[in-house]
Design a protein around this motif. Structure first.
Motif, PDB file in Angstrom:
ATOM      1  N   GLU A   2       0.837  -1.201   0.000  1.00 21.20           N
ATOM      2  CA  GLU A   2       0.000   0.000   0.000  1.00 21.20           C
ATOM      3  C   GLU A   2       0.868   1.247   0.000  1.00 21.20           C
ATOM      4  OE1 GLU A   2      -3.629   0.481   2.119  1.00 21.20           O
ATOM      5  OE2 GLU A   2      -3.465  -1.561   2.868  1.00 21.20           O
ATOM      6  N   SER A   3       0.338   2.298  -0.667  1.00 26.65           N
ATOM      7  CA  SER A   3       1.190   3.473  -0.869  1.00 26.65           C
ATOM      8  C   SER A   3       1.581   4.134   0.455  1.00 26.65           C
ATOM      9  CB  SER A   3       0.506   4.470  -1.788  1.00 26.65           C
ATOM     10  OG  SER A   3      -0.715   4.862  -1.234  1.00 26.65           O
ATOM     11  N   THR A 150       0.093  10.750  11.195  1.00 26.65           N
ATOM     12  CA  THR A 150      -1.243  10.142  11.236  1.00 26.65           C
ATOM     13  C   THR A 150      -1.941  10.245   9.881  1.00 26.65           C
ATOM     14  OG1 THR A 150      -1.411  10.852  13.509  1.00 26.65           O
ATOM     15  CG2 THR A 150      -3.422  10.123  12.494  1.00 26.65           C
ATOM     16  N   THR A 151      -1.863  11.428   9.267  1.00 28.85           N
ATOM     17  CA  THR A 151      -2.551  11.643   7.990  1.00 28.85           C
ATOM     18  C   THR A 151      -2.008  10.701   6.914  1.00 28.85           C
ATOM     19  OG1 THR A 151      -2.670  13.949   8.609  1.00 28.85           O
ATOM     20  CG2 THR A 151      -3.316  13.409   6.359  1.00 28.85           C
ATOM     21  N   ILE A 152      -0.666  10.620   6.802  1.00 27.80           N
ATOM     22  CA  ILE A 152      -0.126   9.810   5.710  1.00 27.80           C
ATOM     23  C   ILE A 152      -0.297   8.317   5.959  1.00 27.80           C
ATOM     24  CG2 ILE A 152       1.522  11.455   4.777  1.00 27.80           C
ATOM     25  CD1 ILE A 152       3.651  10.152   6.437  1.00 27.80           C
ATOM     26  N   SER A 153      -0.408   7.922   7.230  1.00 23.16           N
ATOM     27  CA  SER A 153      -0.595   6.493   7.475  1.00 23.16           C
ATOM     28  C   SER A 153      -2.083   6.150   7.436  1.00 23.16           C
ATOM     29  CB  SER A 153       0.000   6.105   8.826  1.00 23.16           C
ATOM     30  OG  SER A 153      -0.745   6.689   9.867  1.00 23.16           O
ATOM     31  N   GLU A 154      -2.898   7.097   7.016  1.00 19.94           N
ATOM     32  CA  GLU A 154      -4.353   6.926   6.944  1.00 19.94           C
ATOM     33  C   GLU A 154      -4.911   6.437   8.266  1.00 19.94           C
ATOM     34  OE1 GLU A 154      -4.886   4.448   3.524  1.00 19.94           O
ATOM     35  OE2 GLU A 154      -3.965   5.922   2.205  1.00 19.94           O
ATOM     36  N   GLY A 155      -4.358   6.990   9.330  1.00 19.55           N
ATOM     37  CA  GLY A 155      -4.875   6.694  10.662  1.00 19.55           C
ATOM     38  C   GLY A 155      -4.302   5.439  11.295  1.00 19.55           C
ATOM     39  N   ALA A 156      -3.478   4.685  10.543  1.00 21.27           N
ATOM     40  CA  ALA A 156      -2.933   3.438  11.092  1.00 21.27           C
ATOM     41  C   ALA A 156      -2.001   3.724  12.265  1.00 21.27           C
ATOM     42  CB  ALA A 156      -2.196   2.662  10.011  1.00 21.27           C
ATOM     43  N   ILE A 157      -1.277   4.843  12.191  1.00 21.54           N
ATOM     44  CA  ILE A 157      -0.423   5.234  13.317  1.00 21.54           C
ATOM     45  C   ILE A 157      -1.106   6.397  14.029  1.00 21.54           C
ATOM     46  CG2 ILE A 157       1.805   6.223  13.947  1.00 21.54           C
ATOM     47  CD1 ILE A 157       3.057   4.686  11.747  1.00 21.54           C
ATOM     48  N   PRO A 158      -1.520   6.233  15.271  1.00 22.22           N
ATOM     49  CA  PRO A 158      -2.215   7.318  15.961  1.00 22.22           C
ATOM     50  C   PRO A 158      -1.294   8.510  16.215  1.00 22.22           C
ATOM     51  CG  PRO A 158      -1.807   5.488  17.460  1.00 22.22           C
ATOM     52  CD  PRO A 158      -1.377   5.038  16.101  1.00 22.22           C
ATOM     53  N   GLN A 159      -1.931   9.652  16.502  1.00 24.10           N
ATOM     54  CA  GLN A 159      -1.157  10.886  16.667  1.00 24.10           C
ATOM     55  C   GLN A 159      -0.124  10.783  17.784  1.00 24.10           C
ATOM     56  OE1 GLN A 159      -2.893  14.382  18.124  1.00 24.10           O
ATOM     57  NE2 GLN A 159      -1.416  15.643  17.059  1.00 24.10           N
ATOM     58  N   TRP A 160      -0.515  10.127  18.893  1.00 23.57           N
ATOM     59  CA  TRP A 160       0.422  10.057  20.033  1.00 23.57           C
ATOM     60  C   TRP A 160       1.684   9.306  19.645  1.00 23.57           C
ATOM     61  CZ3 TRP A 160       1.900   5.292  21.796  1.00 23.57           C
ATOM     62  CH2 TRP A 160       1.060   4.198  21.546  1.00 23.57           C
ATOM     63  N   THR A 313      -4.791  22.464   7.344  1.00 22.61           N
ATOM     64  CA  THR A 313      -4.626  21.136   6.757  1.00 22.61           C
ATOM     65  C   THR A 313      -4.573  21.197   5.237  1.00 22.61           C
ATOM     66  OG1 THR A 313      -6.989  20.749   6.625  1.00 22.61           O
ATOM     67  CG2 THR A 313      -5.902  20.091   8.664  1.00 22.61           C
ATOM     68  N   ILE A 314      -4.504  22.415   4.680  1.00 23.52           N
ATOM     69  CA  ILE A 314      -4.619  22.538   3.229  1.00 23.52           C
ATOM     70  C   ILE A 314      -3.487  21.836   2.479  1.00 23.52           C
ATOM     71  CG2 ILE A 314      -3.511  24.832   3.045  1.00 23.52           C
ATOM     72  CD1 ILE A 314      -6.534  23.596   1.061  1.00 23.52           C
ATOM     73  N   LEU A 315      -2.259  21.926   2.996  1.00 26.13           N
ATOM     74  CA  LEU A 315      -1.148  21.284   2.280  1.00 26.13           C
ATOM     75  C   LEU A 315      -1.306  19.756   2.206  1.00 26.13           C
ATOM     76  CD1 LEU A 315       1.592  21.296   0.832  1.00 26.13           C
ATOM     77  CD2 LEU A 315       2.696  21.460   3.040  1.00 26.13           C
ATOM     78  N   PRO A 316      -1.513  19.076   3.344  1.00 29.37           N
ATOM     79  CA  PRO A 316      -1.762  17.624   3.242  1.00 29.37           C
ATOM     80  C   PRO A 316      -2.990  17.312   2.391  1.00 29.37           C
ATOM     81  CG  PRO A 316      -1.524  18.299   5.551  1.00 29.37           C
ATOM     82  CD  PRO A 316      -1.450  19.529   4.734  1.00 29.37           C
ATOM     83  N   HIS A 317      -4.014  18.161   2.486  1.00 28.99           N
ATOM     84  CA  HIS A 317      -5.226  17.930   1.704  1.00 28.99           C
ATOM     85  C   HIS A 317      -4.924  17.942   0.202  1.00 28.99           C
ATOM     86  CE1 HIS A 317      -9.552  17.973   0.897  1.00 28.99           C
ATOM     87  NE2 HIS A 317      -9.253  18.772  -0.113  1.00 28.99           N
ATOM     88  N   VAL A 318      -4.205  18.974  -0.238  1.00 29.86           N
ATOM     89  CA  VAL A 318      -3.853  19.081  -1.656  1.00 29.86           C
ATOM     90  C   VAL A 318      -3.050  17.853  -2.087  1.00 29.86           C
ATOM     91  CG1 VAL A 318      -2.481  20.392  -3.329  1.00 29.86           C
ATOM     92  CG2 VAL A 318      -3.913  21.600  -1.692  1.00 29.86           C
ATOM     93  N   LEU A 319      -2.117  17.445  -1.222  1.00 35.79           N
ATOM     94  CA  LEU A 319      -1.258  16.299  -1.566  1.00 35.79           C
ATOM     95  C   LEU A 319      -2.070  15.037  -1.807  1.00 35.79           C
ATOM     96  CD1 LEU A 319       1.764  16.655   0.860  1.00 35.79           C
ATOM     97  CD2 LEU A 319       1.707  17.033  -1.603  1.00 35.79           C
ATOM     98  N   THR A 320      -3.105  14.847  -0.963  1.00 38.84           N
ATOM     99  CA  THR A 320      -3.879  13.617  -1.117  1.00 38.84           C
ATOM    100  C   THR A 320      -4.797  13.680  -2.335  1.00 38.84           C
ATOM    101  OG1 THR A 320      -5.506  14.510   0.398  1.00 38.84           O
ATOM    102  CG2 THR A 320      -3.871  13.025   1.340  1.00 38.84           C
ATOM    103  N   GLN A 321      -5.125  14.905  -2.793  1.00 44.05           N
ATOM    104  CA  GLN A 321      -6.033  15.052  -3.927  1.00 44.05           C
ATOM    105  C   GLN A 321      -5.345  14.878  -5.278  1.00 44.05           C
ATOM    106  OE1 GLN A 321      -9.458  15.560  -3.609  1.00 44.05           O
ATOM    107  NE2 GLN A 321      -8.920  15.057  -1.492  1.00 44.05           N
ATOM    108  N   LEU A 322      -4.051  15.210  -5.323  1.00 41.31           N
ATOM    109  CA  LEU A 322      -3.345  15.152  -6.604  1.00 41.31           C
ATOM    110  C   LEU A 322      -2.794  13.750  -6.837  1.00 41.31           C
ATOM    111  CD1 LEU A 322      -1.308  18.442  -6.410  1.00 41.31           C
ATOM    112  CD2 LEU A 322      -3.193  17.971  -7.947  1.00 41.31           C
ATOM    113  N   ILE A 328       7.192  11.343  -4.076  1.00 38.80           N
ATOM    114  CA  ILE A 328       7.115  12.793  -3.849  1.00 38.80           C
ATOM    115  C   ILE A 328       6.304  13.083  -2.594  1.00 38.80           C
ATOM    116  CG2 ILE A 328       6.316  14.980  -4.804  1.00 38.80           C
ATOM    117  CD1 ILE A 328       7.916  14.248  -6.991  1.00 38.80           C
ATOM    118  N   ILE A 329       5.170  12.403  -2.450  1.00 38.45           N
ATOM    119  CA  ILE A 329       4.361  12.632  -1.239  1.00 38.45           C
ATOM    120  C   ILE A 329       5.187  12.284   0.003  1.00 38.45           C
ATOM    121  CG2 ILE A 329       2.261  12.022   0.000  1.00 38.45           C
ATOM    122  CD1 ILE A 329       0.943  11.442  -2.630  1.00 38.45           C
TER     123      ILE A 329
END
Lengths: 492, 70
Positions: A2-3, A150-160, A313-322, A328-329
């Protein structure tokens, strides 16, 4: 595979390289406190330039900068504006501070100020002020790092866990190597951040609009976008047009406070020569220029991705949309970690050094009789401060962001003292204490009761309006410091 | 104060004034676009570069007896 796993592997490799770069240089520095806090006064231009630059560019710049441009438009130019003149004072007092440090063994801002103004109380006050502004600052960096992972692991790794892993790396190299660890990692991370920022700032508008000019033209001509988006002073947090009082006073206060932030100021003690210190001041705007692509990233998203909340959150948001390549991500995420960690390490190191040198040394002088003991206590404090910041970052719900917003006003109150240290001999102990206490009290008062301000200026300006007359008035009414003391500061 | 210092301080104050009201209010609009950037953005970048070259000039023109490593 998985990416997100590939992205995490890239971040993991990045963290490992940072850790190695942080620990290796510490092996060559002496075991002394000067080695730990000021790197044996051996930093050359390359390292000092990146220590200053990368310490300033925190996760606020990387996540908050695009967020400001996205939600508040031209108001974001404020971030570039205050750095335009804010570092210039360090060109003038930096070399003097460096020479005095070398001569009398100072390694922190409070040490030199409390010597010039002959006051231990001043040292304690500055230590308290520094730590109060540093803890929320560090907490936000940790939150930023945790958020990215957390964002890039799609929640698999919690924030703490994300914040914990990134800051365990920081804790390790600050603990082992002190400021030289900060120096080398910031050089590496600074170069990395610059490349990522310029790449994204040019690539995103090109990909989405065909170019930067085309992007701004479309924003300007779009009937749904308010004109204040591109017209200074932009918008406020709530989306109303910002007023010139607020904008101008925020630029002024931040510019005044910029060069006296304790963790930036004390790097003057680490410089290897006057020339290094001066050139760091001269070259600083080249680092500031890197905010231009950062803001462009935010502007790009105004038309392409409206309605994203929260704006940070705009930068991570843009990254996930493109449809960007995974590599690169991964690199951009590592870049964001770099921004968070390169500020976090400098703050952590400074907070612990200041806490021991300026705070603890007043109350427990018996415990700090040798360099070894002192270094041990600084290291203990590095761990304690990390834990406190970590507590606020992942466990507590107290909104400490507000504390950070007020901190620029508080830090700006140090500037008159630094100025008078070299340029006004008549300034004395009581004047300095009265000015600092009066200025900080006023700043806090208007921070808590903003509706009582006569005009909507930044509370730090009111602080300075009380601070400077008190410093001058009380100094003139009381006897000056001894000639011997003043001579040290005038002939340097 | 030498002439060099006087020129430096004057230009620095002009740059600082350009960053805030009222001078920035004159250049705060969107048009004309400069190199693809709105005027308000281009103006701030222009001042950033001006401040860089001002300090660079000041540094390079420093009389040799006051520089050097101690």
């Amino acid at each position: 595979m998985e990416s997100w796993i590939i992205i995490l592997i890239i971040c993991g490799i990045y963290l490992a390289i940072t850790l190695a770069m942080g620990i290796i240089p510490g092996l060559t520095v002496s075991e002394s406190v000067t080695g730990f806090v000021a790197g044996d006064r051996s930093m050359n231009l390359l390292i000092l330039y990146f220590v200053m630059g990368a310490s300033i560019f925190s996760s606020f710049a990387f996540l908050g900068g695009p967020g400001w441009a996205y939600s508040r438009g031209a108001a974001a130019f404020y971030i570039i504006a205050y750095g335009t003149t804010g570092m210039i004072p360090i060109y003038f007092f930096g070399p003097k501070v460096r020479r005095l440090g070398e001569k009398y063994g100072f390694v922190t801002q409070a040490e030199i100020l409390s010597d010039r103004f002959n006051s231990k109380t001043l040292s304690a006050l500055l230590a308290i002020l520094s730590i109060i502004v540093f803890i929320p600052y560090l907490t936000l960096q940790m939150k930023g790092a945790g958020y990215v992972i957390t964002t890039i692991s799609e929640g698999a790794i919690p924030q703490w866990m994300g914040a914990g892993i990134a800051y365990l790396v920081v804790l390790m190299y600050v603990y082992f190597s002190g400021v030289m660890g900060v120096g080398w990692t910031n050089t590496f991370q600074g170069i990395f951040m610059m490349i990522i920022a310029w790449f994204l700032g040019l690539y995103l508008p090109y990909k989405l609009f065909g170019g930067v000019g085309e992007m701004f033209t479309q924003i300007a001509e779009n009937p749904d976008v308010t004109k204040a988006m591109l017209q200074a002073p932009g918008l406020t947090n709530s989306g109303e047009p910002w007023n010139w009082w607020g904008y101008s006073s925020a630029v002024l206060v931040s510019a005044v406070g910029f060069s006296v932030w304790p963790h930036l100021f004390m790097r003057a003690f680490a410089a290897d020569s006057d020339r290094t210190m001066k050139l760091t001041g001269v070259l600083y705007p080249t680092f500031q220029l890197f905010l231009v692509p950062i803001l462009i990233i935010g502007f790009t998203a105004i038309l392409a991705y409206p309605g994203v909340s929260p704006a940070d959150t705009i930068l991570p948001h843009v990254l996930t949309q493109l449809d960007l390549p995974v590599i690169i991500i991964g690199l951009v995420c590592a870049g964001t970690l770099a921004a968070s960690m390169s500020s976090g390490d400098a703050i952590l190191h400074s907070a612990a050094s200041i806490g021991v040198r300026d705070g603890l040394s007043l109350f427990l002088p018996d415990r700090l009789t040798t360099d070894k003991k002192e270094r041990f206590h600084i290291r203990i404090l590095v761990i304690l401060i990390s834990l406190v910041a970590y507590y606020f970052a992942v466990i507590s719900d107290i909104p400490i962001v507000n504390l950070l917003l007020g901190s620029y006003g508080g830090v700006a109150q140090i500037f008159p003292l630094v100025f008078c240290m070299f340029y006004w001999q008549r300034a004395n102990r009581l004047g300095a204490l009265a000015g600092l206490v009066g200025g900080i009290a006023t700043t806090i008062f208007f921070l808590l009761y903003p509706e009582l301000r006569p005009v909507p200026m930044h509370e730090g300006i009111y602080g300075l309006l009380v601070n400077i007359p008190l410093l001058v008035g009380v100094s003139l009414m009381t006897p000056p410091e001894s000639n011997q003391r003043l001579k040290r500061y005038s002939n340097i | 104060m030498t002439n060099r210092k006087r020129i430096f301080v004057c230009l620095l104050l002009i740059i600082q004034a350009g960053l805030i009201w009222p001078v920035y209010a004159i250049f705060s609009g969107i048009k004309p676009m400069i190199l693809g950037l709105p005027l308000s953005f281009a103006w701030i970048i222009f001042l950033l570069l001006s401040s860089f070259f001002l300090l660079l000039w000041y540094h390079l023109s420093e009389p040799s007896d006051s520089t050097g490593e101690r």
